[in-house]
Design an enzyme around this catalytic site. Structure first.
Site, PDB file in Angstrom:
ATOM      1  CG  HIS A 308      -2.069   0.936   1.131  1.00 44.19           C
ATOM      2  ND1 HIS A 308      -1.972   2.278   1.371  1.00 44.19           N
ATOM      3  CD2 HIS A 308      -3.347   0.702   0.752  1.00 44.19           C
ATOM      4  CE1 HIS A 308      -3.151   2.828   1.173  1.00 44.19           C
ATOM      5  NE2 HIS A 308      -4.009   1.906   0.787  1.00 44.19           N
ATOM      6  CG  ASP A 365      -8.434  -4.275  -2.669  1.00 44.53           C
ATOM      7  OD1 ASP A 365      -7.639  -3.348  -2.872  1.00 44.53           O
ATOM      8  OD2 ASP A 365      -9.682  -4.138  -2.691  1.00 44.53           O
TER       9      ASP A 365
HETATM   10  C1  SDX Z   1      -6.326   0.219  -2.857  1.00 45.13           C
HETATM   11  O1  SDX Z   1      -4.393   4.642  -1.923  1.00 45.13           O
HETATM   12  C2  SDX Z   1      -5.346   4.070  -1.320  1.00 45.13           C
HETATM   13  O2  SDX Z   1      -5.733   4.475  -0.251  1.00 45.13           O
HETATM   14  C3  SDX Z   1      -5.990   2.919  -2.089  1.00 45.13           C
HETATM   15  C4  SDX Z   1      -6.994   2.085  -1.309  1.00 45.13           C
HETATM   16  C5  SDX Z   1      -8.253   2.849  -1.017  1.00 45.13           C
HETATM   17  O3  SDX Z   1      -8.942   2.506  -0.039  1.00 45.13           O
HETATM   18  O4  SDX Z   1      -8.620   3.737  -1.844  1.00 45.13           O
HETATM   19  O5  SDX Z   1      -6.419   1.644  -0.091  1.00 45.13           O
HETATM   20  C6  SDX Z   1      -7.441   0.858  -2.119  1.00 45.13           C
HETATM   21  O6  SDX Z   1      -6.095   0.550  -3.980  1.00 45.13           O
HETATM   22  C7  SDX Z   1      -5.458  -0.801  -2.150  1.00 45.13           C
HETATM   23  C8  SDX Z   1      -4.263  -1.308  -3.034  1.00 45.13           C
HETATM   24  C9  SDX Z   1      -4.806  -2.389  -3.965  1.00 45.13           C
HETATM   25  N1  SDX Z   1      -3.769  -2.797  -4.951  1.00 45.13           N
HETATM   26  C10 SDX Z   1      -3.114  -3.963  -4.879  1.00 45.13           C
HETATM   27  O7  SDX Z   1      -3.270  -4.780  -3.981  1.00 45.13           O
HETATM   28  C11 SDX Z   1      -2.163  -4.226  -6.048  1.00 45.13           C
HETATM   29  C12 SDX Z   1      -0.849  -4.826  -5.532  1.00 45.13           C
HETATM   30  N2  SDX Z   1      -0.121  -3.777  -4.786  1.00 45.13           N
HETATM   31  C13 SDX Z   1       0.944  -3.077  -5.481  1.00 45.13           C
HETATM   32  O8  SDX Z   1       0.753  -2.925  -6.864  1.00 45.13           O
HETATM   33  C14 SDX Z   1       1.415  -1.826  -4.729  1.00 45.13           C
HETATM   34  O9  SDX Z   1       1.686  -2.224  -3.445  1.00 45.13           O
HETATM   35  C15 SDX Z   1       0.533  -0.581  -4.693  1.00 45.13           C
HETATM   36  C16 SDX Z   1       0.116  -0.173  -6.041  1.00 45.13           C
HETATM   37  C17 SDX Z   1      -0.676  -0.821  -3.846  1.00 45.13           C
HETATM   38  C18 SDX Z   1       1.347   0.522  -4.039  1.00 45.13           C
HETATM   39  O10 SDX Z   1       2.414   0.760  -4.870  1.00 45.13           O
HETATM   40  P1  SDX Z   1       3.550   1.855  -4.543  1.00 45.13           P
HETATM   41  O11 SDX Z   1       3.244   2.595  -3.293  1.00 45.13           O
HETATM   42  O12 SDX Z   1       3.783   2.649  -5.776  1.00 45.13           O
HETATM   43  O13 SDX Z   1       4.792   0.983  -4.184  1.00 45.13           O
HETATM   44  P2  SDX Z   1       5.899   0.553  -5.219  1.00 45.13           P
HETATM   45  O14 SDX Z   1       5.276  -0.067  -6.429  1.00 45.13           O
HETATM   46  O15 SDX Z   1       6.846   1.687  -5.401  1.00 45.13           O
HETATM   47  O16 SDX Z   1       6.613  -0.634  -4.389  1.00 45.13           O
HETATM   48  C19 SDX Z   1       7.723  -0.402  -3.536  1.00 45.13           C
HETATM   49  C20 SDX Z   1       8.487  -1.724  -3.565  1.00 45.13           C
HETATM   50  C21 SDX Z   1       8.899  -2.125  -4.986  1.00 45.13           C
HETATM   51  O17 SDX Z   1      10.033  -2.950  -4.869  1.00 45.13           O
HETATM   52  P3  SDX Z   1      11.527  -2.284  -5.057  1.00 45.13           P
HETATM   53  O18 SDX Z   1      11.469  -1.412  -6.291  1.00 45.13           O
HETATM   54  O19 SDX Z   1      11.763  -1.489  -3.787  1.00 45.13           O
HETATM   55  O20 SDX Z   1      12.450  -3.464  -5.199  1.00 45.13           O
HETATM   56  O21 SDX Z   1       7.631  -2.789  -3.103  1.00 45.13           O
HETATM   57  C22 SDX Z   1       7.418  -3.708  -4.163  1.00 45.13           C
HETATM   58  C23 SDX Z   1       7.773  -2.994  -5.439  1.00 45.13           C
HETATM   59  O22 SDX Z   1       8.174  -3.923  -6.437  1.00 45.13           O
HETATM   60  N3  SDX Z   1       5.999  -4.079  -4.120  1.00 45.13           N
HETATM   61  C24 SDX Z   1       5.533  -5.305  -4.330  1.00 45.13           C
HETATM   62  C25 SDX Z   1       4.144  -5.213  -4.151  1.00 45.13           C
HETATM   63  N4  SDX Z   1       3.808  -3.952  -3.853  1.00 45.13           N
HETATM   64  C26 SDX Z   1       4.959  -3.253  -3.849  1.00 45.13           C
HETATM   65  N5  SDX Z   1       6.159  -6.460  -4.631  1.00 45.13           N
HETATM   66  C27 SDX Z   1       5.368  -7.552  -4.784  1.00 45.13           C
HETATM   67  N6  SDX Z   1       4.022  -7.543  -4.614  1.00 45.13           N
HETATM   68  C28 SDX Z   1       3.380  -6.399  -4.311  1.00 45.13           C
HETATM   69  N7  SDX Z   1       2.064  -6.382  -4.156  1.00 45.13           N
END
Ligand code: SDX
Length: 436
Positions: A308, A365
Protein backbone atom coordinates in the site's frame (compact mmCIF):
# COMPACT_ATOMS: atom_id res chain seq x y z
CA UNK A 1 15.41 22.61 8.91
CA UNK A 2 12.53 24.21 10.87
CA UNK A 3 13.93 27.61 11.81
CA UNK A 4 10.86 28.51 13.86
CA UNK A 5 7.54 26.67 14.35
CA UNK A 6 6.29 28.56 11.33
CA UNK A 7 9.02 28.56 8.67
CA UNK A 8 11.77 26.69 6.88
CA UNK A 9 14.43 28.58 4.99
CA UNK A 10 15.41 27.53 1.51
CA UNK A 11 18.67 28.83 0.12
CA UNK A 12 18.59 29.01 -3.70
CA UNK A 13 21.29 30.60 -5.81
CA UNK A 14 22.53 32.61 -2.83
CA UNK A 15 19.03 33.80 -1.93
CA UNK A 16 17.21 32.77 1.27
CA UNK A 17 13.49 32.16 0.92
CA UNK A 18 11.22 31.57 3.91
CA UNK A 19 8.51 28.97 3.36
CA UNK A 20 5.68 28.53 5.88
CA UNK A 21 5.39 25.21 7.76
CA UNK A 22 1.84 23.93 8.29
CA UNK A 23 0.96 21.30 10.90
CA UNK A 24 -2.24 19.23 10.68
CA UNK A 25 -4.49 18.39 13.63
CA UNK A 26 -2.80 14.98 13.93
CA UNK A 27 0.70 16.48 13.76
CA UNK A 28 1.41 15.96 10.05
CA UNK A 29 3.88 18.58 8.87
CA UNK A 30 4.13 20.19 5.44
CA UNK A 31 6.06 22.97 3.78
CA UNK A 32 3.67 25.33 2.03
CA UNK A 33 5.26 25.99 -1.39
CA UNK A 34 2.36 28.08 -2.68
CA UNK A 35 4.70 31.01 -3.43
CA UNK A 36 7.79 29.03 -4.40
CA UNK A 37 7.69 29.68 -8.16
CA UNK A 38 6.82 33.33 -7.72
CA UNK A 39 9.70 33.83 -5.27
CA UNK A 40 12.36 31.60 -6.83
CA UNK A 41 11.30 30.59 -10.36
CA UNK A 42 11.58 26.96 -9.19
CA UNK A 43 8.83 24.36 -9.00
CA UNK A 44 9.03 21.06 -7.08
CA UNK A 45 9.08 17.69 -8.82
CA UNK A 46 7.24 14.74 -7.23
CA UNK A 47 5.91 12.20 -9.81
CA UNK A 48 2.80 10.36 -8.52
CA UNK A 49 2.75 12.84 -5.62
CA UNK A 50 4.57 10.40 -3.30
CA UNK A 51 5.58 13.31 -1.03
CA UNK A 52 2.95 15.89 -1.87
CA UNK A 53 -0.19 16.88 0.04
CA UNK A 54 -2.71 18.01 -2.57
CA UNK A 55 -5.10 19.75 -0.17
CA UNK A 56 -6.32 20.30 3.36
CA UNK A 57 -9.11 17.93 4.33
CA UNK A 58 -11.26 17.29 7.40
CA UNK A 59 -12.85 14.06 6.20
CA UNK A 60 -10.53 11.08 6.80
CA UNK A 61 -7.31 10.57 8.71
CA UNK A 62 -4.92 7.73 7.84
CA UNK A 63 -1.73 7.00 9.77
CA UNK A 64 0.14 4.53 7.55
CA UNK A 65 2.86 3.77 10.11
CA UNK A 66 0.44 3.04 12.96
CA UNK A 67 -2.34 1.49 10.87
CA UNK A 68 -4.93 4.07 11.89
CA UNK A 69 -8.06 4.96 9.86
CA UNK A 70 -10.67 7.43 11.17
CA UNK A 71 -13.67 9.00 9.42
CA UNK A 72 -14.33 12.51 10.79
CA UNK A 73 -12.19 11.55 13.79
CA UNK A 74 -14.05 8.30 14.60
CA UNK A 75 -11.97 5.07 14.37
CA UNK A 76 -13.32 2.54 11.85
CA UNK A 77 -13.21 -0.10 14.60
CA UNK A 78 -15.92 1.91 16.43
CA UNK A 79 -17.97 2.55 13.31
CA UNK A 80 -18.17 -1.09 12.21
CA UNK A 81 -19.36 -2.04 15.71
CA UNK A 82 -21.88 0.74 16.30
CA UNK A 83 -23.18 2.15 13.01
CA UNK A 84 -24.72 1.20 9.66
CA UNK A 85 -23.28 2.16 6.28
CA UNK A 86 -26.00 4.75 5.63
CA UNK A 87 -25.06 6.53 8.88
CA UNK A 88 -21.38 6.50 7.90
CA UNK A 89 -22.31 7.93 4.49
CA UNK A 90 -24.08 10.79 6.30
CA UNK A 91 -21.08 11.22 8.64
CA UNK A 92 -18.62 11.52 5.76
CA UNK A 93 -20.72 14.05 3.85
CA UNK A 94 -21.96 16.13 6.80
CA UNK A 95 -19.16 15.73 9.33
CA UNK A 96 -21.31 14.27 12.11
CA UNK A 97 -23.28 11.05 12.58
CA UNK A 98 -26.99 11.70 12.01
CA UNK A 99 -29.38 12.01 14.94
CA UNK A 100 -32.55 9.91 14.78
CA UNK A 101 -34.50 12.50 12.77
CA UNK A 102 -31.63 13.14 10.33
CA UNK A 103 -31.16 9.39 9.89
CA UNK A 104 -34.87 8.90 9.18
CA UNK A 105 -34.96 11.78 6.68
CA UNK A 106 -31.85 10.52 4.91
CA UNK A 107 -33.26 6.99 4.70
CA UNK A 108 -36.51 8.40 3.31
CA UNK A 109 -34.51 10.30 0.66
CA UNK A 110 -32.61 7.15 -0.22
CA UNK A 111 -35.89 5.27 -0.64
CA UNK A 112 -37.48 8.05 -2.69
CA UNK A 113 -34.46 8.04 -4.99
CA UNK A 114 -33.92 4.32 -5.30
CA UNK A 115 -35.79 3.84 -8.57
CA UNK A 116 -33.92 4.11 -11.83
CA UNK A 117 -35.68 6.17 -14.53
CA UNK A 118 -37.48 3.56 -16.64
CA UNK A 119 -35.90 4.94 -19.84
CA UNK A 120 -32.49 4.31 -18.23
CA UNK A 121 -33.46 0.73 -17.43
CA UNK A 122 -33.56 0.06 -21.19
CA UNK A 123 -29.91 1.14 -21.52
CA UNK A 124 -28.98 -2.23 -20.08
CA UNK A 125 -30.59 -3.97 -23.08
CA UNK A 126 -27.96 -2.41 -25.35
CA UNK A 127 -24.73 -3.25 -23.53
CA UNK A 128 -22.99 -6.26 -25.09
CA UNK A 129 -23.20 -9.51 -23.12
CA UNK A 130 -20.14 -9.76 -20.91
CA UNK A 131 -19.57 -5.98 -20.62
CA UNK A 132 -17.76 -5.43 -17.30
CA UNK A 133 -20.22 -3.92 -14.78
CA UNK A 134 -17.70 -1.18 -13.87
CA UNK A 135 -17.80 0.12 -17.45
CA UNK A 136 -21.59 -0.09 -17.44
CA UNK A 137 -21.74 1.77 -14.11
CA UNK A 138 -19.40 4.53 -15.23
CA UNK A 139 -21.47 5.05 -18.40
CA UNK A 140 -24.82 4.98 -16.61
CA UNK A 141 -23.71 7.43 -13.92
CA UNK A 142 -22.55 9.88 -16.57
CA UNK A 143 -25.96 9.55 -18.21
CA UNK A 144 -27.68 10.61 -14.96
CA UNK A 145 -26.85 14.21 -15.87
CA UNK A 146 -29.17 13.84 -18.88
CA UNK A 147 -32.03 12.55 -16.73
CA UNK A 148 -31.56 14.88 -13.77
CA UNK A 149 -30.47 18.10 -15.50
CA UNK A 150 -30.09 20.35 -12.43
CA UNK A 151 -26.44 19.47 -12.44
CA UNK A 152 -24.97 22.92 -11.97
CA UNK A 153 -22.73 22.96 -8.94
CA UNK A 154 -24.92 25.34 -6.98
CA UNK A 155 -28.07 23.20 -7.24
CA UNK A 156 -26.16 20.03 -6.43
CA UNK A 157 -24.34 21.59 -3.48
CA UNK A 158 -27.48 23.41 -2.21
CA UNK A 159 -29.28 20.09 -2.03
CA UNK A 160 -26.32 17.83 -1.27
CA UNK A 161 -28.59 15.37 0.53
CA UNK A 162 -30.65 14.88 -2.62
CA UNK A 163 -27.54 14.61 -4.84
CA UNK A 164 -25.96 12.22 -2.35
CA UNK A 165 -29.10 10.11 -1.91
CA UNK A 166 -29.70 9.96 -5.64
CA UNK A 167 -26.19 8.72 -6.31
CA UNK A 168 -25.91 6.31 -3.37
CA UNK A 169 -29.38 4.86 -3.95
CA UNK A 170 -29.75 4.84 -7.73
CA UNK A 171 -26.20 3.55 -8.29
CA UNK A 172 -26.96 0.63 -5.97
CA UNK A 173 -30.03 -0.12 -8.14
CA UNK A 174 -27.96 0.27 -11.31
CA UNK A 175 -25.37 -2.20 -9.97
CA UNK A 176 -27.98 -4.83 -9.15
CA UNK A 177 -29.73 -4.29 -12.50
CA UNK A 178 -26.40 -4.68 -14.33
CA UNK A 179 -25.84 -8.01 -12.56
CA UNK A 180 -29.35 -9.30 -13.29
CA UNK A 181 -29.01 -8.31 -16.95
CA UNK A 182 -25.64 -10.08 -17.15
CA UNK A 183 -27.25 -13.37 -16.06
CA UNK A 184 -30.38 -12.88 -18.17
CA UNK A 185 -32.74 -12.67 -15.18
CA UNK A 186 -35.50 -10.10 -14.74
CA UNK A 187 -34.41 -7.12 -12.66
CA UNK A 188 -35.65 -6.87 -9.06
CA UNK A 189 -36.88 -3.47 -7.95
CA UNK A 190 -35.81 -1.81 -4.68
CA UNK A 191 -38.23 -2.03 -1.76
CA UNK A 192 -38.99 0.71 0.73
CA UNK A 193 -39.34 -1.72 3.59
CA UNK A 194 -35.71 -2.91 3.37
CA UNK A 195 -32.52 -1.31 4.69
CA UNK A 196 -29.82 -0.18 2.24
CA UNK A 197 -27.74 -3.37 2.34
CA UNK A 198 -30.72 -5.74 2.62
CA UNK A 199 -32.24 -4.03 -0.43
CA UNK A 200 -29.07 -4.53 -2.41
CA UNK A 201 -28.80 -8.22 -1.56
CA UNK A 202 -32.47 -8.68 -2.38
CA UNK A 203 -32.15 -6.90 -5.73
CA UNK A 204 -29.12 -9.07 -6.51
CA UNK A 205 -30.46 -12.48 -5.51
CA UNK A 206 -34.26 -12.45 -5.38
CA UNK A 207 -36.01 -14.05 -8.35
CA UNK A 208 -39.61 -14.80 -9.38
CA UNK A 209 -38.97 -18.52 -9.11
CA UNK A 210 -36.92 -18.68 -5.93
CA UNK A 211 -37.47 -15.90 -3.38
CA UNK A 212 -34.23 -14.77 -1.70
CA UNK A 213 -34.00 -15.34 2.03
CA UNK A 214 -32.47 -12.15 3.49
CA UNK A 215 -30.14 -13.31 6.30
CA UNK A 216 -29.37 -10.68 8.97
CA UNK A 217 -25.80 -11.98 9.19
CA UNK A 218 -25.23 -11.33 5.49
CA UNK A 219 -26.68 -7.82 5.86
CA UNK A 220 -24.35 -7.19 8.82
CA UNK A 221 -21.29 -8.36 6.89
CA UNK A 222 -22.20 -6.18 3.90
CA UNK A 223 -22.62 -3.15 6.17
CA UNK A 224 -19.15 -3.77 7.60
CA UNK A 225 -17.59 -4.16 4.14
CA UNK A 226 -19.25 -0.97 2.88
CA UNK A 227 -18.22 1.01 5.97
CA UNK A 228 -14.59 -0.11 5.61
CA UNK A 229 -14.48 0.92 1.95
CA UNK A 230 -16.35 4.22 2.35
CA UNK A 231 -13.37 6.58 2.22
CA UNK A 232 -9.58 6.62 2.29
CA UNK A 233 -8.41 10.26 1.97
CA UNK A 234 -6.52 11.17 -1.25
CA UNK A 235 -6.34 7.76 -2.98
CA UNK A 236 -6.15 7.59 -6.79
CA UNK A 237 -9.90 7.67 -7.49
CA UNK A 238 -10.60 10.40 -4.91
CA UNK A 239 -7.79 12.46 -6.41
CA UNK A 240 -9.45 11.94 -9.81
CA UNK A 241 -12.77 13.16 -8.35
CA UNK A 242 -11.19 16.24 -6.78
CA UNK A 243 -9.24 17.03 -9.96
CA UNK A 244 -12.15 16.61 -12.39
CA UNK A 245 -14.50 18.35 -9.96
CA UNK A 246 -12.15 21.36 -9.76
CA UNK A 247 -13.06 22.17 -13.38
CA UNK A 248 -16.67 22.57 -12.09
CA UNK A 249 -17.79 19.40 -13.85
CA UNK A 250 -21.15 18.19 -12.53
CA UNK A 251 -21.10 15.62 -9.72
CA UNK A 252 -22.33 12.72 -11.87
CA UNK A 253 -19.56 13.11 -14.47
CA UNK A 254 -17.06 13.59 -11.64
CA UNK A 255 -18.14 10.38 -9.90
CA UNK A 256 -18.07 8.57 -13.25
CA UNK A 257 -14.36 9.49 -13.45
CA UNK A 258 -13.83 8.16 -9.93
CA UNK A 259 -15.41 4.85 -10.98
CA UNK A 260 -13.04 4.62 -13.94
CA UNK A 261 -9.98 5.29 -11.76
CA UNK A 262 -11.12 2.76 -9.18
CA UNK A 263 -11.51 0.02 -11.81
CA UNK A 264 -7.72 -0.26 -12.25
CA UNK A 265 -6.13 -3.51 -10.93
CA UNK A 266 -3.64 -1.50 -8.86
CA UNK A 267 -6.56 0.22 -7.11
CA UNK A 268 -10.10 -1.03 -6.58
CA UNK A 269 -9.77 -3.72 -9.24
CA UNK A 270 -7.36 -5.52 -6.91
CA UNK A 271 -10.13 -7.35 -5.01
CA UNK A 272 -11.08 -9.23 -8.17
CA UNK A 273 -7.39 -9.70 -9.09
CA UNK A 274 -6.71 -11.26 -5.65
CA UNK A 275 -9.25 -14.04 -6.23
CA UNK A 276 -7.90 -14.67 -9.74
CA UNK A 277 -4.40 -14.88 -8.23
CA UNK A 278 -5.45 -17.21 -5.37
CA UNK A 279 -7.20 -19.48 -7.86
CA UNK A 280 -4.04 -19.58 -10.00
CA UNK A 281 -1.93 -20.45 -6.94
CA UNK A 282 -4.43 -23.09 -5.84
CA UNK A 283 -4.37 -24.71 -9.30
CA UNK A 284 -0.57 -24.71 -9.36
CA UNK A 285 -0.19 -25.84 -5.74
CA UNK A 286 3.21 -24.16 -5.25
CA UNK A 287 2.69 -21.03 -3.14
CA UNK A 288 6.42 -20.36 -2.79
CA UNK A 289 6.77 -20.23 -6.58
CA UNK A 290 4.35 -17.30 -6.72
CA UNK A 291 5.96 -15.58 -3.74
CA UNK A 292 9.30 -15.80 -5.57
CA UNK A 293 7.72 -14.47 -8.78
CA UNK A 294 6.38 -11.49 -6.81
CA UNK A 295 9.89 -10.84 -5.46
CA UNK A 296 11.50 -11.05 -8.89
CA UNK A 297 11.83 -7.47 -10.18
CA UNK A 298 12.12 -8.73 -13.75
CA UNK A 299 8.73 -10.40 -13.38
CA UNK A 300 5.63 -8.16 -13.64
CA UNK A 301 3.71 -10.50 -11.29
CA UNK A 302 2.72 -8.77 -8.07
CA UNK A 303 1.11 -10.23 -4.96
CA UNK A 304 -2.34 -8.71 -5.42
CA UNK A 305 -3.92 -7.47 -2.20
CA UNK A 306 -0.46 -6.84 -0.75
CA UNK A 307 1.32 -3.53 -0.28
CA UNK A 308 0.00 0.00 0.00
CA UNK A 309 1.23 3.49 -0.77
CA UNK A 310 0.35 4.71 2.71
CA UNK A 311 0.07 1.68 5.03
CA UNK A 312 3.52 0.41 5.98
CA UNK A 313 1.89 -1.94 8.46
CA UNK A 314 -1.17 -4.17 8.41
CA UNK A 315 -4.07 -2.28 6.77
CA UNK A 316 -6.54 -1.91 9.69
CA UNK A 317 -9.39 -2.66 7.29
CA UNK A 318 -7.76 -5.93 6.25
CA UNK A 319 -7.43 -6.95 9.91
CA UNK A 320 -11.17 -6.44 10.51
CA UNK A 321 -12.15 -8.14 7.23
CA UNK A 322 -9.91 -11.13 7.96
CA UNK A 323 -11.48 -11.55 11.41
CA UNK A 324 -15.04 -11.20 10.06
CA UNK A 325 -14.19 -13.52 7.19
CA UNK A 326 -13.04 -16.34 9.48
CA UNK A 327 -16.04 -15.90 11.79
CA UNK A 328 -18.65 -15.62 9.03
CA UNK A 329 -17.45 -18.63 7.04
CA UNK A 330 -17.42 -20.69 10.23
CA UNK A 331 -20.92 -19.49 11.21
CA UNK A 332 -22.43 -20.42 7.84
CA UNK A 333 -20.35 -23.62 7.62
CA UNK A 334 -18.91 -22.46 4.30
CA UNK A 335 -15.43 -23.74 3.47
CA UNK A 336 -13.58 -21.77 0.83
CA UNK A 337 -10.32 -23.44 -0.29
CA UNK A 338 -9.11 -20.02 -1.47
CA UNK A 339 -9.17 -18.83 2.14
CA UNK A 340 -6.66 -21.52 3.01
CA UNK A 341 -4.49 -20.39 0.09
CA UNK A 342 -4.78 -16.76 1.23
CA UNK A 343 -3.74 -17.66 4.77
CA UNK A 344 -0.72 -19.61 3.46
CA UNK A 345 0.33 -16.74 1.17
CA UNK A 346 0.06 -14.29 4.05
CA UNK A 347 1.97 -16.52 6.45
CA UNK A 348 4.89 -17.03 4.02
CA UNK A 349 5.01 -13.41 2.83
CA UNK A 350 4.93 -11.91 6.32
CA UNK A 351 8.03 -13.88 7.31
CA UNK A 352 9.94 -13.16 4.08
CA UNK A 353 12.62 -10.43 4.25
CA UNK A 354 11.58 -9.04 0.82
CA UNK A 355 8.11 -8.18 2.12
CA UNK A 356 9.31 -7.23 5.60
CA UNK A 357 11.97 -4.80 4.29
CA UNK A 358 9.41 -3.15 1.98
CA UNK A 359 6.68 -3.06 4.63
CA UNK A 360 4.34 -5.05 2.40
CA UNK A 361 1.29 -6.31 4.27
CA UNK A 362 -2.21 -7.42 3.26
CA UNK A 363 -4.33 -4.43 2.26
CA UNK A 364 -8.10 -3.96 2.21
CA UNK A 365 -8.44 -6.10 -0.93
CA UNK A 366 -6.69 -9.25 0.27
CA UNK A 367 -9.56 -10.95 2.12
CA UNK A 368 -12.49 -8.92 0.77
CA UNK A 369 -13.08 -11.19 -2.20
CA UNK A 370 -13.38 -14.26 0.02
CA UNK A 371 -16.20 -12.57 1.92
CA UNK A 372 -17.93 -11.44 -1.26
CA UNK A 373 -17.77 -15.03 -2.54
CA UNK A 374 -19.38 -16.23 0.69
CA UNK A 375 -22.17 -13.67 0.15
CA UNK A 376 -22.67 -15.02 -3.39
CA UNK A 377 -21.40 -11.86 -5.10
CA UNK A 378 -19.92 -12.77 -8.53
CA UNK A 379 -16.26 -11.84 -9.07
CA UNK A 380 -16.87 -9.31 -11.82
CA UNK A 381 -19.02 -7.39 -9.32
CA UNK A 382 -16.32 -7.13 -6.62
CA UNK A 383 -15.01 -3.75 -7.76
CA UNK A 384 -18.59 -2.54 -8.21
CA UNK A 385 -19.06 -3.29 -4.49
CA UNK A 386 -15.99 -1.16 -3.76
CA UNK A 387 -17.45 1.66 -5.90
CA UNK A 388 -20.87 1.51 -4.15
CA UNK A 389 -19.12 1.78 -0.81
CA UNK A 390 -16.77 4.60 -1.90
CA UNK A 391 -19.56 6.83 -3.24
CA UNK A 392 -20.07 8.76 0.05
CA UNK A 393 -16.32 9.32 0.33
CA UNK A 394 -16.11 10.71 -3.18
CA UNK A 395 -19.18 12.90 -2.61
CA UNK A 396 -17.75 14.21 0.67
CA UNK A 397 -14.47 15.16 -1.02
CA UNK A 398 -16.30 16.78 -3.95
CA UNK A 399 -18.42 18.80 -1.50
CA UNK A 400 -15.32 19.80 0.51
CA UNK A 401 -13.47 20.74 -2.68
CA UNK A 402 -16.22 22.94 -4.18
CA UNK A 403 -16.89 24.46 -0.75
CA UNK A 404 -13.31 25.69 -0.49
CA UNK A 405 -11.39 28.29 -2.47
CA UNK A 406 -10.30 25.53 -4.84
CA UNK A 407 -8.70 26.60 -8.07
CA UNK A 408 -8.72 24.28 -11.09
CA UNK A 409 -6.16 21.49 -10.64
CA UNK A 410 -3.33 22.09 -13.10
CA UNK A 411 0.12 20.81 -11.99
CA UNK A 412 3.36 22.00 -13.61
CA UNK A 413 5.89 19.74 -15.37
CA UNK A 414 9.61 19.67 -16.17
CA UNK A 415 9.97 19.60 -19.96
CA UNK A 416 12.81 17.34 -21.18
CA UNK A 417 11.81 17.14 -24.86
CA UNK A 418 13.44 18.59 -27.98
CA UNK A 419 14.61 22.21 -27.94
CA UNK A 420 14.03 24.73 -30.73
CA UNK A 421 17.66 24.23 -31.81
CA UNK A 422 17.07 20.47 -32.19
CA UNK A 423 13.96 20.95 -34.31
CA UNK A 424 15.27 23.85 -36.43
CA UNK A 425 18.30 21.76 -37.37
CA UNK A 426 16.11 18.77 -38.19
CA UNK A 427 13.72 20.97 -40.21
CA UNK A 428 16.67 22.46 -42.14
CA UNK A 429 18.01 18.99 -42.97
CA UNK A 430 14.51 17.86 -43.99
CA UNK A 431 14.15 20.90 -46.28
CA UNK A 432 17.44 20.12 -48.01
CA UNK A 433 16.50 16.48 -48.47
CA UNK A 434 13.04 17.29 -49.89
CA UNK A 435 14.57 19.92 -52.33
CA UNK A 436 16.96 17.33 -53.85
C1 SDX B 1 -6.33 0.22 -2.86
O1 SDX B 1 -4.39 4.64 -1.92
C2 SDX B 1 -5.35 4.07 -1.32
O2 SDX B 1 -5.73 4.48 -0.25
C3 SDX B 1 -5.99 2.92 -2.09
C4 SDX B 1 -6.99 2.08 -1.31
C5 SDX B 1 -8.25 2.85 -1.02
O3 SDX B 1 -8.94 2.51 -0.04
O4 SDX B 1 -8.62 3.74 -1.84
O5 SDX B 1 -6.42 1.64 -0.09
C6 SDX B 1 -7.44 0.86 -2.12
O6 SDX B 1 -6.09 0.55 -3.98
C7 SDX B 1 -5.46 -0.80 -2.15
C8 SDX B 1 -4.26 -1.31 -3.03
C9 SDX B 1 -4.81 -2.39 -3.96
N1 SDX B 1 -3.77 -2.80 -4.95
C10 SDX B 1 -3.11 -3.96 -4.88
O7 SDX B 1 -3.27 -4.78 -3.98
C11 SDX B 1 -2.16 -4.23 -6.05
C12 SDX B 1 -0.85 -4.83 -5.53
N2 SDX B 1 -0.12 -3.78 -4.79
C13 SDX B 1 0.94 -3.08 -5.48
O8 SDX B 1 0.75 -2.93 -6.86
C14 SDX B 1 1.41 -1.83 -4.73
O9 SDX B 1 1.69 -2.22 -3.44
C15 SDX B 1 0.53 -0.58 -4.69
C16 SDX B 1 0.12 -0.17 -6.04
C17 SDX B 1 -0.68 -0.82 -3.85
C18 SDX B 1 1.35 0.52 -4.04
O10 SDX B 1 2.41 0.76 -4.87
P1 SDX B 1 3.55 1.85 -4.54
O11 SDX B 1 3.24 2.59 -3.29
O12 SDX B 1 3.78 2.65 -5.78
O13 SDX B 1 4.79 0.98 -4.18
P2 SDX B 1 5.90 0.55 -5.22
O14 SDX B 1 5.28 -0.07 -6.43
O15 SDX B 1 6.85 1.69 -5.40
O16 SDX B 1 6.61 -0.63 -4.39
C19 SDX B 1 7.72 -0.40 -3.54
C20 SDX B 1 8.49 -1.72 -3.56
C21 SDX B 1 8.90 -2.12 -4.99
O17 SDX B 1 10.03 -2.95 -4.87
P3 SDX B 1 11.53 -2.28 -5.06
O18 SDX B 1 11.47 -1.41 -6.29
O19 SDX B 1 11.76 -1.49 -3.79
O20 SDX B 1 12.45 -3.46 -5.20
O21 SDX B 1 7.63 -2.79 -3.10
C22 SDX B 1 7.42 -3.71 -4.16
C23 SDX B 1 7.77 -2.99 -5.44
O22 SDX B 1 8.17 -3.92 -6.44
N3 SDX B 1 6.00 -4.08 -4.12
C24 SDX B 1 5.53 -5.31 -4.33
C25 SDX B 1 4.14 -5.21 -4.15
N4 SDX B 1 3.81 -3.95 -3.85
C26 SDX B 1 4.96 -3.25 -3.85
N5 SDX B 1 6.16 -6.46 -4.63
C27 SDX B 1 5.37 -7.55 -4.78
N6 SDX B 1 4.02 -7.54 -4.61
C28 SDX B 1 3.38 -6.40 -4.31
N7 SDX B 1 2.06 -6.38 -4.16
Amino acid sequence: MVESPGYVTLEIEGRKVKLPVVVGSEGEKAIDIGNLRRETGYVTLDPSFMNTAACYSQITFVDGEKGILRYRGIPIEELVQKTMFVEVAYLLVHGELPNEEERRNFSRLLNRNSLLHEDMRHFFDHFPQGAHPMHILSTMINALAAFYPNVDLKSMADDIDLSCARLISIVRTMAAFAYKKSIGEPVVYPRHDLSYCANFLNMMFDSPVSPYQIRPEAVRILNILFILHADHEQNCSTTAVRSIGSAQVNLYATISAGISALSGPLHGGANQAVIEMLRMIQADGDVKKFINMAKDRTNPFRLMGFGHRVYKTYDPRAAIIKKECNAYLERIHYKDPLLDVAREVEEIALTDPYFIERHLYPNVDFYTGILYRALGIPENMFTVMFALARLPGWIAHWKEMIGGATKIVRPRQIYIGKTLADTMEAMAVREVLTQN
